[in-house]
Write an enzyme that holds these catalytic residues in place. Sequence first.
Site, PDB file in Angstrom:
ATOM      1  N   ASP A   1       0.857  -1.185   0.000  1.00 29.58           N
ATOM      2  CA  ASP A   1       0.000   0.000   0.000  1.00 29.58           C
ATOM      3  C   ASP A   1       0.898   1.242   0.000  1.00 29.58           C
ATOM      4  O   ASP A   1       1.909   1.277   0.702  1.00 29.58           O
ATOM      5  CB  ASP A   1      -0.902  -0.001   1.241  1.00 29.58           C
ATOM      6  CG  ASP A   1      -2.140   0.862   1.070  1.00 29.58           C
ATOM      7  OD1 ASP A   1      -1.995   2.072   0.793  1.00 29.58           O
ATOM      8  OD2 ASP A   1      -3.255   0.328   1.214  1.00 29.58           O
ATOM      9  N   ASN A   2       0.528   2.244  -0.785  1.00 28.62           N
ATOM     10  CA  ASN A   2       1.310   3.485  -0.778  1.00 28.62           C
ATOM     11  C   ASN A   2       0.791   4.486   0.249  1.00 28.62           C
ATOM     12  O   ASN A   2       1.329   5.590   0.370  1.00 28.62           O
ATOM     13  CB  ASN A   2       1.342   4.117  -2.168  1.00 28.62           C
ATOM     14  CG  ASN A   2      -0.013   4.628  -2.642  1.00 28.62           C
ATOM     15  OD1 ASN A   2      -1.017   4.513  -1.936  1.00 28.62           O
ATOM     16  ND2 ASN A   2      -0.051   5.192  -3.844  1.00 28.62           N
TER      17      ASN A   2
ATOM     18  N   LEU B   1       7.254  -3.883  -9.028  1.00 23.07           N
ATOM     19  CA  LEU B   1       7.229  -4.450  -7.685  1.00 23.07           C
ATOM     20  C   LEU B   1       7.746  -5.876  -7.744  1.00 23.07           C
ATOM     21  O   LEU B   1       7.258  -6.692  -8.531  1.00 23.07           O
ATOM     22  CB  LEU B   1       5.801  -4.431  -7.142  1.00 23.07           C
ATOM     23  CG  LEU B   1       5.579  -4.871  -5.698  1.00 23.07           C
ATOM     24  CD1 LEU B   1       6.230  -3.886  -4.734  1.00 23.07           C
ATOM     25  CD2 LEU B   1       4.093  -5.007  -5.412  1.00 23.07           C
TER      26      LEU B   1
ATOM     27  N   ASN C   1       1.016  -4.156 -13.918  1.00 27.08           N
ATOM     28  CA  ASN C   1       2.137  -4.692 -13.139  1.00 27.08           C
ATOM     29  C   ASN C   1       1.725  -5.936 -12.360  1.00 27.08           C
ATOM     30  O   ASN C   1       2.460  -6.929 -12.307  1.00 27.08           O
ATOM     31  CB  ASN C   1       2.655  -3.623 -12.180  1.00 27.08           C
ATOM     32  CG  ASN C   1       3.496  -2.568 -12.877  1.00 27.08           C
ATOM     33  OD1 ASN C   1       4.019  -2.797 -13.963  1.00 27.08           O
ATOM     34  ND2 ASN C   1       3.625  -1.407 -12.253  1.00 27.08           N
TER      35      ASN C   1
ATOM     36  N   TYR D   1     -12.066   7.400 -12.431  1.00 27.88           N
ATOM     37  CA  TYR D   1     -12.336   6.145 -11.721  1.00 27.88           C
ATOM     38  C   TYR D   1     -13.159   5.195 -12.587  1.00 27.88           C
ATOM     39  O   TYR D   1     -12.774   4.034 -12.790  1.00 27.88           O
ATOM     40  CB  TYR D   1     -13.063   6.449 -10.422  1.00 27.88           C
ATOM     41  CG  TYR D   1     -13.323   5.249  -9.544  1.00 27.88           C
ATOM     42  CD1 TYR D   1     -12.281   4.601  -8.881  1.00 27.88           C
ATOM     43  CD2 TYR D   1     -14.614   4.771  -9.346  1.00 27.88           C
ATOM     44  CE1 TYR D   1     -12.515   3.505  -8.066  1.00 27.88           C
ATOM     45  CE2 TYR D   1     -14.860   3.684  -8.527  1.00 27.88           C
ATOM     46  CZ  TYR D   1     -13.816   3.060  -7.887  1.00 27.88           C
ATOM     47  OH  TYR D   1     -14.049   1.976  -7.080  1.00 27.88           O
TER      48      TYR D   1
ATOM     49  N   LYS E   1     -11.439   1.939 -14.196  1.00 29.07           N
ATOM     50  CA  LYS E   1     -11.836   0.582 -13.833  1.00 29.07           C
ATOM     51  C   LYS E   1     -12.280  -0.229 -15.051  1.00 29.07           C
ATOM     52  O   LYS E   1     -12.074  -1.451 -15.115  1.00 29.07           O
ATOM     53  CB  LYS E   1     -12.957   0.631 -12.790  1.00 29.07           C
ATOM     54  CG  LYS E   1     -12.495   1.055 -11.400  1.00 29.07           C
ATOM     55  CD  LYS E   1     -11.627  -0.005 -10.743  1.00 29.07           C
ATOM     56  CE  LYS E   1     -11.374   0.287  -9.271  1.00 29.07           C
ATOM     57  NZ  LYS E   1     -10.600  -0.775  -8.604  1.00 29.07           N
TER      58      LYS E   1
ATOM     59  N   TYR F   1      -4.880 -10.262 -20.436  1.00 25.57           N
ATOM     60  CA  TYR F   1      -3.957 -11.154 -19.738  1.00 25.57           C
ATOM     61  C   TYR F   1      -4.552 -12.545 -19.562  1.00 25.57           C
ATOM     62  O   TYR F   1      -3.826 -13.549 -19.559  1.00 25.57           O
ATOM     63  CB  TYR F   1      -3.539 -10.551 -18.392  1.00 25.57           C
ATOM     64  CG  TYR F   1      -2.326  -9.674 -18.514  1.00 25.57           C
ATOM     65  CD1 TYR F   1      -1.055 -10.157 -18.212  1.00 25.57           C
ATOM     66  CD2 TYR F   1      -2.430  -8.354 -18.952  1.00 25.57           C
ATOM     67  CE1 TYR F   1       0.074  -9.364 -18.333  1.00 25.57           C
ATOM     68  CE2 TYR F   1      -1.317  -7.543 -19.084  1.00 25.57           C
ATOM     69  CZ  TYR F   1      -0.059  -8.050 -18.776  1.00 25.57           C
ATOM     70  OH  TYR F   1       1.057  -7.257 -18.920  1.00 25.57           O
TER      71      TYR F   1
ATOM     72  N   HIS G   1     -13.069   5.601   6.111  1.00 27.66           N
ATOM     73  CA  HIS G   1     -12.539   6.880   6.571  1.00 27.66           C
ATOM     74  C   HIS G   1     -13.708   7.797   6.895  1.00 27.66           C
ATOM     75  O   HIS G   1     -14.692   7.862   6.149  1.00 27.66           O
ATOM     76  CB  HIS G   1     -11.664   7.501   5.476  1.00 27.66           C
ATOM     77  CG  HIS G   1     -10.801   8.613   5.965  1.00 27.66           C
ATOM     78  ND1 HIS G   1     -11.309   9.821   6.364  1.00 27.66           N
ATOM     79  CD2 HIS G   1      -9.459   8.703   6.112  1.00 27.66           C
ATOM     80  CE1 HIS G   1     -10.317  10.613   6.731  1.00 27.66           C
ATOM     81  NE2 HIS G   1      -9.176   9.955   6.594  1.00 27.66           N
TER      82      HIS G   1
END
Length: 333
Positions: A40-41, A70, A106, A152, A156, A166, A187
């Site tokens: 997570d960033n 990554l 990725n 968004y 998506k 893929y 949140h």
Amino acid sequence: MKIRKGGEMARILVAGGAGFIGSHLVRRLLVQGHEVVCVDNLSTGFLSNLEDVLGFPQFHFVEADISEPLDVAFDAAFNLACPASPPHYQRLALETIEACTLGVRNLLSAALRQGAQLVHASTSEVYGDPEVHPQPEQYHGNVGTLTERACYDEGKRLAETLCYEYHKRGCSVRIARLFNTYGPFMHRDDGRVVSNFIVSALSGRPLTVYGDGSQTRSFCFVSDTVEALLRLMALPAVHLPVFNLGNPREMKVIDLARLVLHLTGSDAPIHFLPPAAADPGRRRPCIERARRALDWQPRVSLETGLQETIGYFREVLQVAGDGFEAASFVACP
């Protein structure tokens, strides 16, 4: 529903694992005995969401952005790494697009290279403002490219196309279209309707409704969503599996506001504002495919889920300081 690799517990990557849904999924996987790598960033996630598991020997946290290369080994991966609330993805519009494109590619490349399974968390937003109701997986949607939500919505949609490409190349990938998940660890300022209404009601502030509140949504408690994601990972992916995951109980936004006021015992007023731009008029998932193939349907009633979420936010609002900190809530396995 446990994930196994050669009869053993798996090493599972959870991208976005410090976020709302991701943190619940991390706990569930740890309870099942898996080794979990959380990436997570922390752009919209919080380490405090994972405070009670940070010391677990089978848990590893990597602060990184999936949009960058990554190098992590895994047997299976869940991708929940993307801002999901309108204020967050509109503030981080370019980062949202990158997470949905570079980031998803990725993860798909890593999964294909390692022979790993991947569940990609998509969204009901791929249907836009639907002209078909309820929305089945075969519906192609009614979405605009030039709106504040497009980073968004269209991000998506393109992520799903990447999954399709893929999958053709041999990647074992599954797509979950999530509908309005709610629960503890949202949140308090994330801008989604459930958290907005609860925090406003508990604080005695007006509950803001856009338009007349006749627009509908379908709300799924987070434990039900997590259960569905686990079942989807365990499903064979001979054909590219795409599933709506949500609660088919449809509710008007104004009725949700009144229910939250009732459950909190609040006398806060309801404040009406002009309709939000590009706000879908109706949302309700058709989940017949999930019922048949996953033997899954939501178990937690809206009233029960809201009561648990209200209890969580009561604690959150008692925490001192200007920044958000997670309350001392531990999700049930």
